[in-house]
Design an enzyme around this catalytic site. Structure first.
Site, PDB file in Angstrom:
ATOM      1  N   ARG A  20       0.830  -1.209   0.000  1.00  0.00           N
ATOM      2  CA  ARG A  20       0.000   0.000   0.000  1.00  0.00           C
ATOM      3  C   ARG A  20       0.867   1.263   0.000  1.00  0.00           C
ATOM      4  O   ARG A  20       0.474   2.281  -0.557  1.00  0.00           O
ATOM      5  CB  ARG A  20      -0.938  -0.001   1.200  1.00  0.00           C
ATOM      6  CG  ARG A  20      -2.043  -1.001   1.002  1.00  0.00           C
ATOM      7  CD  ARG A  20      -3.016  -0.999   2.136  1.00  0.00           C
ATOM      8  NE  ARG A  20      -4.244  -1.645   1.707  1.00  0.00           N
ATOM      9  CZ  ARG A  20      -5.171  -2.112   2.530  1.00  0.00           C
ATOM     10  NH1 ARG A  20      -5.027  -1.972   3.819  1.00  0.00           N
ATOM     11  NH2 ARG A  20      -6.249  -2.679   2.058  1.00  0.00           N
ATOM     12  N   LYS A  77     -19.600 -16.127   3.708  1.00  0.00           N
ATOM     13  CA  LYS A  77     -21.065 -16.076   3.789  1.00  0.00           C
ATOM     14  C   LYS A  77     -21.741 -15.504   2.554  1.00  0.00           C
ATOM     15  O   LYS A  77     -21.295 -14.512   1.990  1.00  0.00           O
ATOM     16  CB  LYS A  77     -21.445 -15.164   4.970  1.00  0.00           C
ATOM     17  CG  LYS A  77     -21.128 -15.753   6.297  1.00  0.00           C
ATOM     18  CD  LYS A  77     -21.895 -14.966   7.354  1.00  0.00           C
ATOM     19  CE  LYS A  77     -21.144 -14.935   8.657  1.00  0.00           C
ATOM     20  NZ  LYS A  77     -21.109 -13.606   9.232  1.00  0.00           N
ATOM     21  N   GLY A  79      -8.117  -8.193  -0.614  1.00  0.00           N
ATOM     22  CA  GLY A  79      -8.338  -9.102   0.511  1.00  0.00           C
ATOM     23  C   GLY A  79      -7.550 -10.396   0.427  1.00  0.00           C
ATOM     24  O   GLY A  79      -6.399 -10.419  -0.016  1.00  0.00           O
ATOM     25  N   GLY A 124     -12.875  -4.432   0.342  1.00  0.00           N
ATOM     26  CA  GLY A 124     -14.255  -3.948   0.508  1.00  0.00           C
ATOM     27  C   GLY A 124     -14.657  -3.016  -0.622  1.00  0.00           C
ATOM     28  O   GLY A 124     -15.770  -3.107  -1.164  1.00  0.00           O
TER      29      GLY A 124
HETATM   30  P1  AMP Z   1     -14.822 -13.448   3.315  1.00  0.00           P
HETATM   31  O1  AMP Z   1     -14.317 -12.492   4.343  1.00  0.00           O
HETATM   32  O2  AMP Z   1     -16.287 -13.527   3.207  1.00  0.00           O
HETATM   33  O3  AMP Z   1     -14.126 -13.277   1.976  1.00  0.00           O
HETATM   34  O4  AMP Z   1     -14.409 -14.884   3.840  1.00  0.00           O
HETATM   35  C1  AMP Z   1     -13.097 -15.285   4.046  1.00  0.00           C
HETATM   36  C2  AMP Z   1     -13.121 -16.463   4.998  1.00  0.00           C
HETATM   37  O5  AMP Z   1     -13.929 -17.487   4.461  1.00  0.00           O
HETATM   38  C3  AMP Z   1     -11.771 -17.061   5.233  1.00  0.00           C
HETATM   39  O6  AMP Z   1     -11.369 -16.797   6.546  1.00  0.00           O
HETATM   40  C4  AMP Z   1     -11.988 -18.553   5.012  1.00  0.00           C
HETATM   41  O7  AMP Z   1     -11.418 -19.360   6.015  1.00  0.00           O
HETATM   42  C5  AMP Z   1     -13.493 -18.675   5.063  1.00  0.00           C
HETATM   43  N1  AMP Z   1     -13.989 -19.834   4.320  1.00  0.00           N
HETATM   44  C6  AMP Z   1     -13.739 -20.163   3.044  1.00  0.00           C
HETATM   45  N2  AMP Z   1     -14.305 -21.333   2.732  1.00  0.00           N
HETATM   46  C7  AMP Z   1     -14.933 -21.778   3.834  1.00  0.00           C
HETATM   47  C8  AMP Z   1     -15.699 -22.931   4.145  1.00  0.00           C
HETATM   48  N3  AMP Z   1     -15.926 -23.882   3.239  1.00  0.00           N
HETATM   49  N4  AMP Z   1     -16.206 -23.042   5.392  1.00  0.00           N
HETATM   50  C9  AMP Z   1     -15.960 -22.085   6.312  1.00  0.00           C
HETATM   51  N5  AMP Z   1     -15.246 -20.977   6.081  1.00  0.00           N
HETATM   52  C10 AMP Z   1     -14.746 -20.819   4.852  1.00  0.00           C
END
Ligand code: AMP
Length: 435
Positions: free
Chosen positions: A37, A233, A391, A414
């Site tokens: 950055r 999620k 990210g 984000g």
């Molecule tokens: P996000 O912040 O929504 O991009 O999510 C990132 C997080 O999703 C990471 O910390 C991963 O460990 C988690 N993640 C990815 N795949 C899975 C999964 N199958 N089950 C649970 N967590 C997950």
């Protein structure tokens, strides 16, 4: 891109220019562990210094308490802890006042910038206090002052008018080059301009580059256009899924999100992460894809374990099963080998690819193969514009040494997600338009 940039500014010599940067770099024991950055901000800063401007740089670092404000504000997490009786507000404040000035100071960034810019950068130990005011006033043409962490004031995130007025005193001209916080409407990212306190407000080279590559690829993609989404999620990416389905030819969904889609299709997903409230939304998206003739790809095989690793990088036993037959007592934590090949094949024939979110629990090396395979597929894609939306996915590409093989790795997770969602970012909307 219809916003003015630093290149459009005339007569910068002797002018005070306030530049909002994103110097929120990862730190360990007072040392910067990834200076991307800082490097990303250099072209704009160098341009302004060479033009003879008196440059004031500002940024946030982490999520501190408001230790520079008269009243220290607790965040939601703190309040919940206090309500549960786990701690007291006084204890939280005492700890913040003790730890945060050392942990979340921008002083190490100033030192590194000073090295990179040949001794032209000084550091002010406050933001709108006496040290900053004196150093900005003493700043000579072709020199820069970096202010202390903006978020040591709660006023930054709350867009406090009086705070904005004090910041605006440093700005004959305002430049926003903090793409990573362009989706935030804070004092230094948008309000200072929205309140009419500075008239000349333009973007820096970093924001210009981010917008040109990402917005243009989304608005005028060369087809086939493949979008890949992962992460935990579905709920966090509702708008993104829907908007991308309208723009791309193939939407690939991996990571934790995939299991809610698989369950919505009627499959057993065992103890995998599922967002039951979003099952109807997933059904709607599956129907939307079908009606529009778009391809929606989900994992065909899945790496499963008996339980979530604890700690997250602990050794675990895994096996790979069909995504349509996940045992009831197992959870899916990465995409399987067939899926990796399937997704890579799609990327191979694409002309535009965007990716955001890991394909599995990549923090554990045993569960990182899916995420690494997607990074590899993007790096191998010949003749395609490949974009990684910041990210975790950006970190995966950089760690694997693929940064040079990808068209654009965004500095804002984000912010890039909001662009993928089709949203207008406040830090960019407020800037002056080209005639
Ligand atoms: P996000 O912040 O929504 O991009 O999510 C990132 C997080 O999703 C990471 O910390 C991963 O460990 C988690 N993640 C990815 N795949 C899975 C999964 N199958 N089950 C649970 N967590 C997950």
């Amino acid at each position: 891109m219809n916003k003015l940039t630093v290149k459009d500014l005339k007569d910068l010599k002797g002018k005070h220019v306030l530049v909002r940067c994103d110097f929120n770099v990862p730190m360990k024991d007072g040392k910067i562990t990834d200076e991307n950055r800082i490097i990303g901000a250099l072209p704009t800063i160098k341009y302004l210094l060479d033009a003879g401007a008196k440059v004031t740089l500002c940024s946030h670092m982490g999520k501190p308490h408001s230790i520079f404000s008269d009243e220290v504000k607790l965040n939601k997490k703190d309040k919940a802890k206090v309500e549960k009786g786990e701690t007291t507000a006084e204890a939280i404040i005492e700890k913040a006042l003790k730890d945060e000035p050392k942990k979340l100071t921008l002083a190490p960034v100033a030192a590194r910038l000073n090295e990179l810019l040949g001794g032209k950068v000084t550091f002010a130990s406050d933001v709108v206090g006496p040290d900053a005011q004196a150093k900005v006033a003493a700043c000579k043409e072709g020199e820069a002052v970096l202010l202390e962490n903006l978020r040591f004031h709660w006023e930054e995130e709350k867009k406090d008018l009086e705070f904005c007025k004090k910041l605006a005193k440093y700005a004959d001209v305002y430049v926003n080059d903090a793409f990573g916080t362009a989706h935030r409407s804070h004092a230094s990212t948008a309000a200072i301009v929205e309140y009419g306190l500075v008239k000349t407000a333009v973007c820096g080279f970093l924001i210009e580059k981010e917008l040109t590559v990402m917005a243009d690829s989304l608005d005028h993609p060369v087809h086939p256009f493949v979008a890949i989404l992962g992460g935990a999620k579905v709920a966090d990416k509702l708008g993104v899924i829907s908007n991308l389905l309208e723009k791309c030819d193939t939407l690939i969904i991996g990571g934790g999100m995939a299991y809610t889609f698989l369950k919505a299709q009627g499959y057993e997903v065992g103890t995998s992460l599922v967002d039951d409230e979003k099952l109807d939304y997933c059904k709607e998206m599956i129907a939307k894809a079908k009606a529009a003739g778009k391809e929606l790809l989900l994992p065909v095989d899945t790496v499963v374990t008996a339980a979530f690793p604890d700690p997250i990088d602990a050794p675990i036993e895994t096996k790979t099963v069909s995504s349509h037959e996940i045992p009831a007592d197992m959870m899916g934590l990465d995409i399987g080998e067939k899926t990796r090949e399937l997704f890579a094949e799609k990327v191979k024939s694409a002309k535009t690819v965007i990716w955001n979110g890991p394909m599995g629990v990549f923090e554990n090396p045993i569960l990182a193969a899916g995420t690494n395979a997607v990074a590899q597929a993007l790096a191998d894609a010949k003749g395609a514009t490949t974009i990684v939306g910041g990210g975790d996915s950006a970190a995966a590409c950089t760690q694997l040494g693929y940064a040079d093989k990808i068209t654009h790795i965004s500095t804002g997770g984000g912010a890039s997600l909001e662009l993928f969602e089709g949203k207008v970012l406040p830090g960019i909307a407020c800037l002056n338009e080209k005639e």
